[in-house]
Design an enzyme around this catalytic site. Sequence first.
Site, PDB file in Angstrom:
ATOM      1  N   LYS A 282       0.861  -1.195   0.000  1.00  0.00           N
ATOM      2  CA  LYS A 282       0.000   0.000   0.000  1.00  0.00           C
ATOM      3  C   LYS A 282       0.895   1.243   0.000  1.00  0.00           C
ATOM      4  CE  LYS A 282      -3.658  -2.729   1.976  1.00  0.00           C
ATOM      5  NZ  LYS A 282      -4.953  -2.764   2.682  1.00  0.00           N
TER       6      LYS A 282
ATOM      7  N   SER B 255      -6.476  -9.201   6.753  1.00  0.00           N
ATOM      8  CA  SER B 255      -5.959  -9.524   8.082  1.00  0.00           C
ATOM      9  C   SER B 255      -5.291 -10.906   8.156  1.00  0.00           C
ATOM     10  CB  SER B 255      -7.071  -9.404   9.141  1.00  0.00           C
ATOM     11  OG  SER B 255      -7.543  -8.070   9.213  1.00  0.00           O
TER      12      SER B 255
END
Length: 247
Positions: free
Chosen positions: A15, A211
């Site tokens: 990211k 996650s």
Amino acid sequence: MTQQARARLVLGNWKMHGSLAENELLLAALRAADTNSSSQIGVCVPFPYMAQAAQALQGSAVSWGAQDVSAHEKGAYTGEVSAAMLKDFACRWVLAGHSERRAYHGETDQTVADKARAALQSGLTPVVCVGETLNEHEAGQTLAVIRRQLTPVLALGADAVARMVLAYEPIWAIGSGRSATPEQAQDVHAAIRAELAALGTPQVQVLYGGSVKAANAASLFAMADIDGALVGGAALVAEEFLRIAAA
Ligand code: 13P
């Protein structure tokens, strides 16, 4: 097709994180990783660090890629990066349609398919991301949303789809610390696998994202239709990322 016939793939999505100095340490640790890992490993880095990743990882077992690509080949598209430019840096992967691109940059299902096609035309492997919001999840719309997102992608045809990777990332599981359970993820992966089989491309790898950590990776990977992971936060810590790959 059994899972054994499909290689395990673990991709990191950095990211908008990193700096030259931080990346140097992370890339060096990945480079030094045991190449006998049961997983193929790759990292999708911010555009400015593509050259750094290429230089640090070339000749290693770790491949690299980008987090987005233009749907256009070239031209007056200020701020965009073409697939051919990424290919110049020996990029292997490019994420297409990450939920953060869909949510914050207005990418439609068709835009995502156009980006996947552009990536394929330059010999990159698009990693097409799909996933539902929490509201859609709670309304029981998960499979309908996934099918809608996949429709223009699958319409590119079997030859194209066979050269892609898909990633199921439920939006409610991203960055939340709350992964889908292995069974929840498997249900969706099985539905995606059925769509792929109907197209004649059951061998396409389908990754799970949301996650993923070293602590839950093995139970996710034990599922028949989960072929690996797309990892966000845990990909920024070399040891954790490599433990996921080894799970
Ligand atoms: P997290 O692993 O931080 O939940 O992010 C998942 C993701 O969005 C990877 O593309």
